[in-house]
Each structure stands twice: as structure tokens, then as C-alpha cells.
Design an enzyme around this catalytic site. Structure first.
Site, PDB file in Angstrom:
ATOM      1  N   ARG A  89       0.625  -1.337  -0.153  1.00  0.00           N
ATOM      2  CA  ARG A  89       0.078   0.078   0.099  1.00  0.00           C
ATOM      3  C   ARG A  89       0.759   1.450   0.026  1.00  0.00           C
ATOM      4  O   ARG A  89       0.548   2.051  -0.601  1.00  0.00           O
ATOM      5  CB  ARG A  89      -0.999   0.037   1.206  1.00  0.00           C
ATOM      6  CG  ARG A  89      -1.835   1.153   1.418  1.00  0.00           C
ATOM      7  CD  ARG A  89      -2.989   0.970   2.303  1.00  0.00           C
ATOM      8  NE  ARG A  89      -3.866   2.061   2.142  1.00  0.00           N
ATOM      9  CZ  ARG A  89      -4.165   3.085   3.029  1.00  0.00           C
ATOM     10  NH1 ARG A  89      -3.388   2.890   4.046  1.00  0.00           N
ATOM     11  NH2 ARG A  89      -5.025   3.929   2.833  1.00  0.00           N
ATOM     12  N   GLY A 143       4.636   9.967  -8.492  1.00  0.00           N
ATOM     13  CA  GLY A 143       5.698   9.085  -8.976  1.00  0.00           C
ATOM     14  C   GLY A 143       6.222   8.327  -8.014  1.00  0.00           C
ATOM     15  O   GLY A 143       6.212   8.475  -7.048  1.00  0.00           O
ATOM     16  N   ASP A 161       8.984   7.688  -6.420  1.00  0.00           N
ATOM     17  CA  ASP A 161      10.006   8.628  -5.930  1.00  0.00           C
ATOM     18  C   ASP A 161      10.610   8.559  -4.608  1.00  0.00           C
ATOM     19  O   ASP A 161      11.334   9.440  -4.057  1.00  0.00           O
ATOM     20  CB  ASP A 161      10.183   9.782  -6.672  1.00  0.00           C
ATOM     21  CG  ASP A 161       8.950  10.526  -5.968  1.00  0.00           C
ATOM     22  OD1 ASP A 161       8.138  10.148  -5.295  1.00  0.00           O
ATOM     23  OD2 ASP A 161       8.674  11.637  -6.637  1.00  0.00           O
ATOM     24  N   ASN A 221      -5.043   9.906   6.701  1.00  0.00           N
ATOM     25  CA  ASN A 221      -4.951   9.821   8.246  1.00  0.00           C
ATOM     26  C   ASN A 221      -4.203   8.528   8.803  1.00  0.00           C
ATOM     27  O   ASN A 221      -3.056   8.545   8.504  1.00  0.00           O
ATOM     28  CB  ASN A 221      -6.351  10.068   8.736  1.00  0.00           C
ATOM     29  CG  ASN A 221      -6.616  11.347   8.783  1.00  0.00           C
ATOM     30  OD1 ASN A 221      -5.607  12.312   8.832  1.00  0.00           O
ATOM     31  ND2 ASN A 221      -7.840  11.918   8.991  1.00  0.00           N
ATOM     32  N   PRO A 238      -7.098   7.077  -4.345  1.00  0.00           N
ATOM     33  CA  PRO A 238      -8.567   6.845  -4.540  1.00  0.00           C
ATOM     34  C   PRO A 238      -9.108   6.527  -3.063  1.00  0.00           C
ATOM     35  O   PRO A 238      -8.461   6.064  -2.034  1.00  0.00           O
ATOM     36  CB  PRO A 238      -8.663   5.333  -5.510  1.00  0.00           C
ATOM     37  CG  PRO A 238      -7.372   4.785  -5.078  1.00  0.00           C
ATOM     38  CD  PRO A 238      -6.577   6.061  -5.050  1.00  0.00           C
ATOM     39  N   HIS A 268      -5.783  -5.836  -2.598  1.00  0.00           N
ATOM     40  CA  HIS A 268      -6.747  -6.082  -1.319  1.00  0.00           C
ATOM     41  C   HIS A 268      -6.972  -7.665  -1.037  1.00  0.00           C
ATOM     42  O   HIS A 268      -7.951  -7.847  -0.260  1.00  0.00           O
ATOM     43  CB  HIS A 268      -8.064  -5.318  -1.526  1.00  0.00           C
ATOM     44  CG  HIS A 268      -7.988  -3.650  -1.354  1.00  0.00           C
ATOM     45  ND1 HIS A 268      -9.127  -2.968  -1.553  1.00  0.00           N
ATOM     46  CD2 HIS A 268      -6.908  -3.273  -1.258  1.00  0.00           C
ATOM     47  CE1 HIS A 268      -8.648  -1.740  -1.376  1.00  0.00           C
ATOM     48  NE2 HIS A 268      -7.178  -1.846  -1.431  1.00  0.00           N
ATOM     49  N   THR A 269      -6.256  -8.458  -1.562  1.00  0.00           N
ATOM     50  CA  THR A 269      -6.364  -9.919  -1.287  1.00  0.00           C
ATOM     51  C   THR A 269      -5.363 -10.046   0.020  1.00  0.00           C
ATOM     52  O   THR A 269      -5.411 -11.119   0.760  1.00  0.00           O
ATOM     53  CB  THR A 269      -5.821 -10.867  -2.241  1.00  0.00           C
ATOM     54  OG1 THR A 269      -5.878 -12.188  -1.854  1.00  0.00           O
ATOM     55  CG2 THR A 269      -4.487 -10.699  -2.581  1.00  0.00           C
ATOM     56  N   THR A 320      -9.081 -15.725   3.052  1.00  0.00           N
ATOM     57  CA  THR A 320      -7.492 -16.120   2.898  1.00  0.00           C
ATOM     58  C   THR A 320      -6.687 -14.787   3.070  1.00  0.00           C
ATOM     59  O   THR A 320      -6.129 -14.166   2.289  1.00  0.00           O
ATOM     60  CB  THR A 320      -7.068 -16.638   1.792  1.00  0.00           C
ATOM     61  OG1 THR A 320      -7.525 -16.170   0.777  1.00  0.00           O
ATOM     62  CG2 THR A 320      -7.805 -18.124   1.670  1.00  0.00           C
TER      63      THR A 320
END
Ligand code: HEM
Ligand SMILES: *[C@@H]1O[C@H](CO)[C@@H](O)[C@H](O)[C@H]1NC(C)=O
Ligand SMILES: *[C@@H]1O[C@H](CO)[C@@H](O)[C@H](O)[C@H]1NC(C)=O
Ligand SMILES: *[C@@H]1O[C@H](CO)[C@@H](O)[C@H](O)[C@H]1NC(C)=O
Length: 331
Positions: free
Chosen positions: A65, A75, A77, A97, A167, A197-198, A253
Site C-alpha cells: 500500500r 511518481g 520516488d 490519516n 482513490p 486487497h487480497t 484467506t
């Protein structure tokens, strides 16, 4: 005489043009960039990510993430790694946050410390974050993909540049797709990347409005399987008093990088509103269905999209530096 002059003109043009070129194109990354300058780079990265993930199994998701956020804000960086100072509020402190857990920063700092001992001043923090992310995806069961190297570290990091670049779960699919498409990612790549998000988890406040008091007639958004929504309400019951409460993104899982995320969505087992939206929007649903059925197809698409993400907005040449510490600019 004329020939020599021409060469001079061409040379000086190249010098003038080059910094712009290096920002616009991604051609200055190489597969074995550190082969001579830091021969133990791969080994040190491998040891660091393996040890860290064994001790702290939340590292893989945290790092993935962190990398996504770093790349999408100006970018790949390492601008997201900079700590704020009294004179500069940096990106990481704007970041939606609480989030961005410490393990992602920590694995980069550990690798940097080891690499500075082996080959001082050579390896960028941006390259470390890109390779750590790839290694950790593989270590949790996900696909291997190539990461080219030679990124420089950013010279700026402003909290103010974050808003609008990442997003959020409450965004409409139009808004989410706009963020990805405007950066050159296709709808298919957007769905594949969302398969991240797995693994990992989300804090209750990220989905609470979907499971409590959703509408006059229903506590929860009907996209959620009712028993799942009830389980989430139980898990989050105390989240106002305890904002650290969180739930696995993939309930089936949670620690395995697989295609279960996509299988969950049509069953109403998605966690965030944006997860459900991928299965509800006719533009994205076909890819959800394909990846739910075929993990190989997901892994191939995810690997390709991550390879592309890893080159997004990179800095090379004089548009960046090799930081001495990953959390601070050299000057
Ligand atoms: C499609 C739009 C996306 C939205 C709206 C979104 C939103 C979120 C939110 C709200 C969280 C929970 C954060 C927290 O409570 O701490 C989260 C977690 C996470 N996201 Fe996303 N995300 C999106 C796409 C992506 C992409 C493209 C990636 C990576 C390629 C990614 C990787 C992750 C990971 C790995 C976690 C778990 C973090 C952890 O466990 O520490 N997400 N996401
Ligand atoms: C989170 O963001 C909101 C609005 O941007 C702000 O008012 C609040 O103080 C932030 N909370 C934390 C813990 O940073
Ligand atoms: C839901 O709404 C009711 C009535 O407006 C309110 O009393 C209750 O505190 C709300 N619950 C939550 C979890 O927000
Ligand atoms: C799954 O996807 C892979 C890669 O795209 C493809 O080669 C394979 O034929 C697919 N398998 C099935 C059963 O559709």
C-alpha cells in the site's frame, strides 16, 4: 570547423533537453543496475524482506500500500517516505490519516541501513521500496515480476499534493477510474491492481457508513451479505472509542496473496464500498469475473500492472538524488 560547431550545438542541446526527457520517459531503468556498484543488492533485499515478514506478517500489505501511494502521488520516488519537519509538512502526514502502518517504512529503513554498509551512497530509497514490494508480494504467494532499477529519490514531498491523487472507498467508480486512467492505467489494470486487497486490513471507519445506519430501511448496504455485515458490526462495535479496530480485506484467506478477493465480491464479502463497486460496475465486472475464475490470469495481469506501476513518474538523472536516509532529504 562547421562539423565541430554542429557537434557542439547538438551536445549543448542534449544537455538542455535531457533533464526534461528523463522525467517524461522511463527508459533509464535497467534490470541489473547495481550489478557492479552493489553486487549484494539482491541478496540484501531478499534477506531483509524475508526476515521482516517472518517477524511482522503485516509487512507485505503495509509495504504494497505504501508503494502504491508513493507512486500515485508524483511518481515512484520515495517522496512518501519523507518525515515532516517544522518547515515542511510531508506527504506521509497527509496520507488518508491513520493508515500507512509503520512496517512498510521499517522494512525500507532496514534494507537501507544494510545497503549503506555494503555500498554507501549507491542505492536509492525508491528502488528499495519497489524491490521490497515485489519480494513481499512473492513471499505472500503472489506473482514474481521484473523490477527495473535506477530510480532517484524525490527532492520534494508536500502534504498538499496528496489530496485528489489517491482513490478513496466512498468515491464513485467514475472518480476512481479517472484517477487510474489519467495516469495511463486501463480499466483492466485498475481491476488487477485492486486485487492487492487480497491481503492486509482496513480500519472500521473506512467502511462503517456501509454497515451502520446505511438507509432508512437497512442497517447495511445491500451489496454486503447480511451475516457478513452483522459480523462486521460486531467486530467494529467499539470503533469510535478504539479507532485502531480493523478487519481483514479478504476475510477468507487474509494473509495469502491469491484471487480470493475477486471470488468474495459477488458473494457480498467485499469489505470497502469501492471493492463492491468493482463487481457492480459493468465496466469492471468482466475482469472481476475473469480473475475470480482464473488465478493465473489475475497473477499475469497483476504482475504486468505492477511492473508498469513501478516505472510511473520515476525520477532519474538530476531530477533526484540518492538519499543518505530514506526519511530525510540530503539537504
Ligand atoms: C481502487 C481503489 C482503492 C481504494 C479506494 C483503496 C482504499 C483502501 C483503504 C481505505 C484501505 C484501508 C486503509 C486502512 O484503513 O488502514 C486500503 C488498504 C490497502 N490497500 Fe487499497 N485502495 C485502492 C486500491 C489499491 C491498490 C491499487 C493497491 C496496491 C496495488 C492497494 C493496496 C492496499 C493494501 C495492500 C491494503 C492493506 C494495507 C495494510 O494492511 O496495511 N489498494 N485500501
Ligand atoms: C483526519 O483528517 C481530518 C480531515 O482531513 C482531520 O480533521 C483530522 O484531524 C485527521 N485526523 C488525524 C488523526 O490525523
Ligand atoms: C444509528 O442511528 C440511530 C438513530 O438515528 C442512532 O441512535 C445511532 O446511534 C446510530 N448508530 C450508529 C452506529 O451510528
Ligand atoms: C487462465 O488464464 C491463463 C492466462 O491468461 C490462460 O492461459 C488460461 O487458458 C486460462 N485458463 C482457463 C481455464 O481459462
Amino acid at each position: 570547423m562547421a562539423f565541430a560547431e554542429l557537434i557542439l550545438v547538438v551536445l549543448s542541446m542534449a544537455i538542455v533537453i535531457n533533464p526534461c526527457l528523463s522525467q517524461r520517459h522511463h527508459q533509464q531503468l535497467y534490470p541489473n543496475f547495481y550489478r557492479r556498484s552493489c553486487p549484494r543488492f539482491d541478496q540484501i533485499m531478499q534477506d531483509t524482506t524475508t526476515n521482516k515478514q517472518i517477524v511482522s506478517p503485516t509487512t507485505a500489505a503495509a509495504t504494497l500500500r505504501l508503494f502504491f501511494h508513493d507512486c500515485f502521488v508524483g511518481g515512484c520516488d520515495a517522496s512518501m517516505l519523507i518525515s515532516s519537519t517544522p518547515f515542511n509538512k510531508a506527504e506521509r502526514d497527509a496520507d488518508i490519516n491513520l493508515s500507512l502502518p509503520g512496517d512498510g517504512f521499517d522494512v525500507v529503513i532496514r534494507a537501507k541501513t544494510a545497503l549503506e554498509l555494503a555500498c554507501p551512497g549507491v542505492v536509492s530509497c525508491a528502488d528499495i521500496l519497489a524491490v521490497a514490494t515485489r519480494n513481499l508480494v512473492v513471499q505472500t504467494g503472489g506473482p514474481f515480476y521484473a523490477v527495473k532499477l535506477g530510480r532517484k529519490d524525490a527532492l520534494v514531498s508536500k502534504a498538499g499534493s496528496v489530496e485528489g491523487n489517491l482513490p478513496r472507498p466512498a468515491m464513485s467508480m467514475d472518480q476512481i477510474l479517472k484517477i487510474f486512467l489519467s495516469r495511463g492505467f486501463s480499466i483492466q489494470e485498475t481491476v488487477a491492481l485492486s486485487g492487492a486487497h487480497t491481503i492486509g486490513f482496513s480500519h472500521c471507519k473506512e467502511f462503517s457508513s456501509n454497515i451502520y445506519n446505511y438507509s432508512r430501511g437497512s442497517q447495511s448496504d445491500p451489496a454486503y451479505y447480511p451475516q457478513f455485515a452483522q459480523a462486521l458490526r460486531n467486530a467494529c462495535a467499539n470503533y469510535h472509542q478504539n479507532p485502531t479496530l480493523s478487519v481483514f480485506n479478504d476475510v477468507m484467506t487474509p494473509n495469502k496473496f491469491d484471487n480470493m478477493y475477486y471470488q468474495n465480491l459477488p458473494k457480498g464479502l467485499g469489505l470497502l464500498a469501492s471493492d463492491h463497486a468493482l463487481n457492480l460496475d459493468p465496466r469492471t465486472r468482466p475482469f472481476v469475473e475473469q480473475y475470480a475464475k482464473n488465478q493465473t490470469a489475475f497473477f499475469e495481469a497483476f504482475g504486468r500492472a505492477m511492473e508498469k506501476l513501478s516505472t510511473y513518474g520515476i525520477k532519474t538523472g538530476r531530477s533526484g538524488e540518492i538519499r543518505r536516509r530514506c526519511d530525510a532529504f540530503n539537504n
